[in-house]
Design a protein around this motif. Structure first.
Motif, PDB file in Angstrom:
ATOM      1  N   ASP A   9      -7.253  -6.291  -4.679  1.00 51.97           N
ATOM      2  CA  ASP A   9      -8.685  -6.054  -4.504  1.00 51.97           C
ATOM      3  C   ASP A   9      -8.946  -5.375  -3.170  1.00 51.97           C
ATOM      4  O   ASP A   9      -9.684  -4.399  -3.098  1.00 51.97           O
ATOM      5  CB  ASP A   9      -9.461  -7.372  -4.570  1.00 51.97           C
ATOM      6  N   ILE A  10      -8.357  -5.901  -2.097  1.00 52.79           N
ATOM      7  CA  ILE A  10      -8.604  -5.310  -0.773  1.00 52.79           C
ATOM      8  C   ILE A  10      -7.957  -3.936  -0.689  1.00 52.79           C
ATOM      9  O   ILE A  10      -8.493  -3.044  -0.036  1.00 52.79           O
ATOM     10  CB  ILE A  10      -8.149  -6.253   0.377  1.00 52.79           C
ATOM     11  N   ALA A  11      -6.836  -3.729  -1.379  1.00 56.67           N
ATOM     12  CA  ALA A  11      -6.221  -2.391  -1.413  1.00 56.67           C
ATOM     13  C   ALA A  11      -7.194  -1.391  -2.036  1.00 56.67           C
ATOM     14  O   ALA A  11      -7.362  -0.278  -1.534  1.00 56.67           O
ATOM     15  CB  ALA A  11      -4.909  -2.427  -2.194  1.00 56.67           C
ATOM     16  N   LEU A 125      -9.081   8.601  10.388  1.00 53.19           N
ATOM     17  CA  LEU A 125      -9.600   7.390   9.736  1.00 53.19           C
ATOM     18  C   LEU A 125      -9.162   7.291   8.274  1.00 53.19           C
ATOM     19  O   LEU A 125      -8.773   6.207   7.818  1.00 53.19           O
ATOM     20  CB  LEU A 125     -11.129   7.368   9.839  1.00 53.19           C
ATOM     21  N   ILE A 126      -9.199   8.372   7.549  1.00 56.75           N
ATOM     22  CA  ILE A 126      -8.838   8.337   6.127  1.00 56.75           C
ATOM     23  C   ILE A 126      -7.383   7.915   5.951  1.00 56.75           C
ATOM     24  O   ILE A 126      -7.068   7.058   5.115  1.00 56.75           O
ATOM     25  CB  ILE A 126      -9.107   9.701   5.467  1.00 56.75           C
ATOM     26  N   HIS A 127      -6.491   8.489   6.743  1.00 54.53           N
ATOM     27  CA  HIS A 127      -5.070   8.119   6.621  1.00 54.53           C
ATOM     28  C   HIS A 127      -4.860   6.647   6.962  1.00 54.53           C
ATOM     29  O   HIS A 127      -4.054   5.960   6.316  1.00 54.53           O
ATOM     30  CB  HIS A 127      -4.204   8.970   7.547  1.00 54.53           C
ATOM     31  N   LEU A 132      -3.578   1.200   5.152  1.00 54.19           N
ATOM     32  CA  LEU A 132      -3.926  -0.215   4.980  1.00 54.19           C
ATOM     33  C   LEU A 132      -3.914  -0.602   3.503  1.00 54.19           C
ATOM     34  O   LEU A 132      -3.490  -1.710   3.146  1.00 54.19           O
ATOM     35  CB  LEU A 132      -5.293  -0.503   5.601  1.00 54.19           C
ATOM     36  N   SER A 133      -4.338   0.312   2.629  1.00 54.16           N
ATOM     37  CA  SER A 133      -4.313  -0.001   1.195  1.00 54.16           C
ATOM     38  C   SER A 133      -2.873  -0.155   0.708  1.00 54.16           C
ATOM     39  O   SER A 133      -2.587  -1.028  -0.120  1.00 54.16           O
ATOM     40  CB  SER A 133      -5.053   1.070   0.382  1.00 54.16           C
ATOM     41  N   LEU A 134      -1.965   0.646   1.246  1.00 56.11           N
ATOM     42  CA  LEU A 134      -0.558   0.542   0.847  1.00 56.11           C
ATOM     43  C   LEU A 134       0.045  -0.781   1.327  1.00 56.11           C
ATOM     44  O   LEU A 134       0.786  -1.444   0.593  1.00 56.11           O
ATOM     45  CB  LEU A 134       0.236   1.720   1.411  1.00 56.11           C
ATOM     46  N   GLU A 137      -1.232  -3.487  -0.918  1.00 58.27           N
ATOM     47  CA  GLU A 137      -0.553  -3.456  -2.226  1.00 58.27           C
ATOM     48  C   GLU A 137       0.818  -4.110  -2.151  1.00 58.27           C
ATOM     49  O   GLU A 137       1.281  -4.711  -3.117  1.00 58.27           O
ATOM     50  CB  GLU A 137      -0.395  -2.011  -2.708  1.00 58.27           C
ATOM     51  N   GLU A 138       1.464  -3.971  -0.999  1.00 61.11           N
ATOM     52  CA  GLU A 138       2.804  -4.555  -0.824  1.00 61.11           C
ATOM     53  C   GLU A 138       2.754  -5.991  -0.311  1.00 61.11           C
ATOM     54  O   GLU A 138       3.788  -6.555   0.028  1.00 61.11           O
ATOM     55  CB  GLU A 138       3.614  -3.678   0.127  1.00 61.11           C
ATOM     56  N   ASN A 139       1.547  -6.544  -0.216  1.00 66.07           N
ATOM     57  CA  ASN A 139       1.350  -7.907   0.310  1.00 66.07           C
ATOM     58  C   ASN A 139       1.933  -8.068   1.712  1.00 66.07           C
ATOM     59  O   ASN A 139       2.396  -9.142   2.088  1.00 66.07           O
ATOM     60  CB  ASN A 139       1.966  -8.953  -0.625  1.00 66.07           C
TER      61      ASN A 139
END
Length: 196
Positions: A9-11, A125-127, A132-134, A137-139
């Protein structure tokens, strides 16, 4: 099957916020995008923010052009100066592609990620939101926390008020508030999203 993992969800939230910070284009900034944004704001009890954005979008002949002009003024090329360059080095080194950008790229490498050679600077900022999303995803919660503490929050806390004060369009004021909310350290004055 629904994905109920909080880390996913946060990803998705980080990825959505990164999309919000892309240059406005009708290919992605369409009715579906705004409906997702309004629903997202509703889940955060920020309906009034959604109403302000919708009012600004509905009361113009060309909402995308308005947002392109605002994006350019805030982040690319403003007169007499850019309001809030979206690069960490600008705030930490007082220059583009300073030591801070190198430290950010080195952190990406320690986590096993490379940047495309044609990509913008690593501390954009976008990168950072995509990275952070990656991690989410990897916990990799400790990596996420370390990145936020060492390489994201130090400059974002300077960037955020510049946009909040300088934005003429509610869209960017709301987006930077969302980013602040989802990246803020938990402390006695802060709060974290409910992962329940």
């Amino acid at each position: 099957m629904l994905d109920t993992e909080p880390s996913n969800d946060i990803a998705r939230v980080y990825r959505f916020l990164a999309q919000c910070m892309q240059y406005p284009d009708q290919e992605w900034m369409n009715d579906e995008f705004f409906n997702v944004l309004y629903n997202f704001l509703g889940t955060l009890d920020a309906v009034e923010d959604g109403i302000a954005i919708k009012k600004a979008i509905d009361n113009t002949d060309d909402a995308i052009e308005d947002l392109q002009v605002e994006y350019t003024r805030l982040f690319i090329n403003g007169v007499p100066h850019v309001v809030a360059p979206p690069y960490g080095s600008v705030y930490m080194d007082q220059s583009l592609q300073g030591t801070f950008a190198g430290d950010t790229l080195a952190f990406y490498h320690t986590k096993g990620f490379e940047m495309d050679k044609s990509a913008d600077l690593p501390d954009h900022l976008i990168h950072e939101l995509e990275f952070l999303s990656l991690l989410a995803e990897e916990n990799d919660f400790s990596g996420e926390e370390e990145f936020l503490k060492k390489l994201f929050r130090p400059w974002y806390k300077k960037f955020h008020p510049r946009v909040t004060k300088g934005a003429h369009h509610p869209f960017y004021r709301v987006v930077v508030q969302l980013i602040d909310f989802f990246t803020k350290e938990e402390d006695k004055d802060g709060f974290q999203p409910n992962e329940a």
